[in-house]
Design a protein around this motif. Structure first.
Motif, PDB file in Angstrom:
ATOM      1  N   ARG A   1       8.353  -1.873   6.524  1.00 28.79           N
ATOM      2  CA  ARG A   1       8.220  -2.169   5.102  1.00 28.79           C
ATOM      3  C   ARG A   1       9.601  -2.174   4.461  1.00 28.79           C
ATOM      4  NH1 ARG A   1       4.616  -0.719   0.493  1.00 28.79           N
ATOM      5  NH2 ARG A   1       5.480  -2.119  -1.058  1.00 28.79           N
ATOM      6  N   ALA A   2       9.923  -3.260   3.805  1.00 32.37           N
ATOM      7  CA  ALA A   2      11.148  -3.343   3.007  1.00 32.37           C
ATOM      8  C   ALA A   2      10.737  -3.172   1.550  1.00 32.37           C
ATOM      9  CB  ALA A   2      11.824  -4.687   3.219  1.00 32.37           C
ATOM     10  N   VAL A   3      11.358  -2.239   0.848  1.00 27.04           N
ATOM     11  CA  VAL A   3      10.989  -2.008  -0.558  1.00 27.04           C
ATOM     12  C   VAL A   3      11.256  -3.275  -1.358  1.00 27.04           C
ATOM     13  CG1 VAL A   3      11.515  -0.648  -2.616  1.00 27.04           C
ATOM     14  CG2 VAL A   3      11.335   0.478  -0.385  1.00 27.04           C
TER      15      VAL A   3
ATOM     16  N   PRO B   1      11.950  -7.247  -0.651  1.00 28.23           N
ATOM     17  CA  PRO B   1      11.994  -8.223   0.442  1.00 28.23           C
ATOM     18  C   PRO B   1      13.180  -9.175   0.332  1.00 28.23           C
ATOM     19  CG  PRO B   1      10.304  -8.838  -1.149  1.00 28.23           C
ATOM     20  CD  PRO B   1      10.886  -7.527  -1.620  1.00 28.23           C
ATOM     21  N   TRP B   2      13.435  -9.860   1.464  1.00 29.21           N
ATOM     22  CA  TRP B   2      14.366 -10.980   1.539  1.00 29.21           C
ATOM     23  C   TRP B   2      15.822 -10.567   1.323  1.00 29.21           C
ATOM     24  CZ3 TRP B   2      10.584 -13.290  -2.452  1.00 29.21           C
ATOM     25  CH2 TRP B   2       9.381 -13.571  -1.830  1.00 29.21           C
ATOM     26  N   ARG B   3      16.148  -9.330   1.659  1.00 29.82           N
ATOM     27  CA  ARG B   3      17.539  -8.874   1.584  1.00 29.82           C
ATOM     28  C   ARG B   3      18.071  -8.508   2.961  1.00 29.82           C
ATOM     29  NH1 ARG B   3      18.608  -4.033  -2.118  1.00 29.82           N
ATOM     30  NH2 ARG B   3      20.629  -4.327  -1.135  1.00 29.82           N
ATOM     31  N   GLY B   4      17.309  -8.779   3.998  1.00 32.18           N
ATOM     32  CA  GLY B   4      17.749  -8.449   5.354  1.00 32.18           C
ATOM     33  C   GLY B   4      17.359  -7.042   5.798  1.00 32.18           C
ATOM     34  N   ILE B   5      16.635  -6.320   4.952  1.00 35.19           N
ATOM     35  CA  ILE B   5      16.251  -4.940   5.293  1.00 35.19           C
ATOM     36  C   ILE B   5      15.273  -4.940   6.470  1.00 35.19           C
ATOM     37  CG2 ILE B   5      15.119  -2.839   4.438  1.00 35.19           C
ATOM     38  CD1 ILE B   5      16.048  -3.856   1.562  1.00 35.19           C
ATOM     39  N   GLY B   6      14.286  -5.825   6.413  1.00 33.66           N
ATOM     40  CA  GLY B   6      13.307  -5.904   7.502  1.00 33.66           C
ATOM     41  C   GLY B   6      13.987  -6.258   8.816  1.00 33.66           C
ATOM     42  N   SER B   7      14.931  -7.189   8.778  1.00 38.23           N
ATOM     43  CA  SER B   7      15.637  -7.573  10.013  1.00 38.23           C
ATOM     44  C   SER B   7      16.401  -6.392  10.587  1.00 38.23           C
ATOM     45  CB  SER B   7      16.618  -8.715   9.732  1.00 38.23           C
ATOM     46  OG  SER B   7      15.926  -9.852   9.296  1.00 38.23           O
ATOM     47  N   ALA B   8      17.059  -5.625   9.717  1.00 32.99           N
ATOM     48  CA  ALA B   8      17.838  -4.461  10.177  1.00 32.99           C
ATOM     49  C   ALA B   8      16.904  -3.410  10.776  1.00 32.99           C
ATOM     50  CB  ALA B   8      18.642  -3.882   9.014  1.00 32.99           C
TER      51      ALA B   8
ATOM     52  N   ASP C   1      -3.823 -12.575   6.867  1.00 30.90           N
ATOM     53  CA  ASP C   1      -3.340 -12.896   5.517  1.00 30.90           C
ATOM     54  C   ASP C   1      -1.820 -12.826   5.417  1.00 30.90           C
ATOM     55  OD1 ASP C   1      -3.754 -10.035   5.933  1.00 30.90           O
ATOM     56  OD2 ASP C   1      -2.920  -9.842   3.908  1.00 30.90           O
ATOM     57  N   ASN C   2      -1.183 -12.117   6.371  1.00 30.94           N
ATOM     58  CA  ASN C   2       0.240 -11.782   6.216  1.00 30.94           C
ATOM     59  C   ASN C   2       1.114 -12.871   6.832  1.00 30.94           C
ATOM     60  OD1 ASN C   2       2.608 -10.476   5.701  1.00 30.94           O
ATOM     61  ND2 ASN C   2       1.874  -8.468   6.384  1.00 30.94           N
ATOM     62  N   VAL C   3       1.107 -14.028   6.175  1.00 30.34           N
ATOM     63  CA  VAL C   3       1.819 -15.177   6.747  1.00 30.34           C
ATOM     64  C   VAL C   3       3.329 -14.964   6.757  1.00 30.34           C
ATOM     65  CG1 VAL C   3      -0.006 -16.867   6.338  1.00 30.34           C
ATOM     66  CG2 VAL C   3       1.631 -16.401   4.531  1.00 30.34           C
TER      67      VAL C   3
ATOM     68  N   LEU D   1       4.020 -12.985   9.870  1.00 30.17           N
ATOM     69  CA  LEU D   1       3.869 -13.832  11.057  1.00 30.17           C
ATOM     70  C   LEU D   1       5.112 -14.686  11.272  1.00 30.17           C
ATOM     71  CD1 LEU D   1       0.170 -14.990  10.870  1.00 30.17           C
ATOM     72  CD2 LEU D   1       1.293 -13.879  12.808  1.00 30.17           C
ATOM     73  N   ARG D   2       5.620 -15.196  10.198  1.00 30.80           N
ATOM     74  CA  ARG D   2       6.855 -15.970  10.292  1.00 30.80           C
ATOM     75  C   ARG D   2       8.001 -15.064  10.724  1.00 30.80           C
ATOM     76  NH1 ARG D   2      10.469 -19.162   5.819  1.00 30.80           N
ATOM     77  NH2 ARG D   2      12.391 -18.090   6.404  1.00 30.80           N
ATOM     78  N   PHE D   3       8.097 -13.911  10.056  1.00 30.21           N
ATOM     79  CA  PHE D   3       9.171 -12.948  10.307  1.00 30.21           C
ATOM     80  C   PHE D   3       9.244 -12.590  11.794  1.00 30.21           C
ATOM     81  CE2 PHE D   3      10.340  -8.400  10.569  1.00 30.21           C
ATOM     82  CZ  PHE D   3      11.605  -8.431   9.989  1.00 30.21           C
TER      83      PHE D   3
ATOM     84  N   GLN E   1       7.798 -14.106  14.486  1.00 29.04           N
ATOM     85  CA  GLN E   1       7.995 -15.226  15.408  1.00 29.04           C
ATOM     86  C   GLN E   1       9.427 -15.741  15.352  1.00 29.04           C
ATOM     87  OE1 GLN E   1       4.291 -17.884  15.986  1.00 29.04           O
ATOM     88  NE2 GLN E   1       4.101 -17.045  13.931  1.00 29.04           N
ATOM     89  N   ARG E   2      10.053 -15.675  14.187  1.00 28.17           N
ATOM     90  CA  ARG E   2      11.458 -16.076  14.073  1.00 28.17           C
ATOM     91  C   ARG E   2      12.375 -15.110  14.809  1.00 28.17           C
ATOM     92  NH1 ARG E   2      14.645 -19.673  12.423  1.00 28.17           N
ATOM     93  NH2 ARG E   2      15.638 -18.581  10.679  1.00 28.17           N
ATOM     94  N   ARG E   3      11.863 -13.924  15.129  1.00 32.08           N
ATOM     95  CA  ARG E   3      12.665 -12.899  15.795  1.00 32.08           C
ATOM     96  C   ARG E   3      12.207 -12.639  17.226  1.00 32.08           C
ATOM     97  NH1 ARG E   3      12.866 -13.139  10.807  1.00 32.08           N
ATOM     98  NH2 ARG E   3      14.759 -12.590   9.661  1.00 32.08           N
ATOM     99  N   GLY E   4      11.610 -13.650  17.834  1.00 35.48           N
ATOM    100  CA  GLY E   4      11.362 -13.592  19.276  1.00 35.48           C
ATOM    101  C   GLY E   4       9.999 -13.089  19.702  1.00 35.48           C
TER     102      GLY E   4
END
Ligand SMILES: CC(C)(COP(=O)(O)OP(=O)(O)OC[C@H]1O[C@@H](n2cnc3c(N)ncnc32)[C@H](O)[C@@H]1OP(=O)(O)O)[C@@H](O)C(=O)NCCC(=O)NCCS
Length: 136
Positions: free
Chosen positions: A44-46, A48-55, A79-81, A84-86, A88-91
């Motif tokens: 969970r990123a408080v 979103p879209w700042r790279g927190i989830g990726s880190a 529902d969490n499209v 799903l993208r996140f 799959q984009r990360r392998g």
């Protein structure tokens, strides 16, 4: 939380926290009880879209590799499209669809009809999707 038909307590597992100074920006929870199949139980990123989830995901993957994990599993819902993208984009690749799995989850812990996160887009929660990433 409920994942793959099991009711789990996140506090029983290892948490990774993303910090900025003294502010907590997000968390991930990982189970490495079965090293061969480590499992990302929550992320969970408080904001979103700042790279927190990726880190956080990179830290969880490093943790899985450290304990000898061969695969990292994660479950999400239909529902969490964005998730799903996140993933799959990360392998991660889809490995299973548990149709209607959330009828059972509602029975175990109660659940709203649609997701509450930004990015849930009002899609009814029905099914569980399992993804896996090969860590070798
Ligand atoms: C899924 C989640 C952890 C991702 O974390 P995050 O910090 O937003 O992820 P990042 O910022 O590292 O990457 C997000 C992606 O969204 C993209 N993005 C940026 N701005 C965006 C916008 N306005 N709209 C849509 N996507 C956007 C980023 O470019 C990145 O794209 P990429 O996959 O092509 O690299 C986060 O959305 C979250 O906490 N969701 C709610 C909890 C949840 O659903 N957890 C997963 C349960 S299985």
């Amino acid at each position: 939380m409920v994942s793959r038909g099991r009711l789990l307590q996140l506090r029983d597992h290892q948490a990774l926290i993303a910090w900025e100074g003294t502010a907590r920006l997000g968390f991930a929870v990982i189970s490495t009880e079965d090293a061969a199949k480590a499992e990302l139980l929550a992320i969970r990123a408080v904001t979103p879209w700042r790279g927190i989830g990726s880190a956080l995901l990179a830290a969880a993957e490093a943790q899985a590799v450290e304990v000898g994990g061969v695969r990292l599993l994660v479950a999400t819902t239909n529902d969490n499209v964005d998730a799903l993208r996140f993933y799959q984009r990360r392998g991660f690749v889809l490995t299973a669809l548990r149709l209607g799995a959330f009828a059972e989850v509602r029975r175990l812990k109660g659940l709203p009809e649609t997701g509450e996160f930004l990015g849930a887009y009002g899609v009814p929660i029905r099914d569980e999707l399992l993804l896996s990433k090969d860590m070798r």
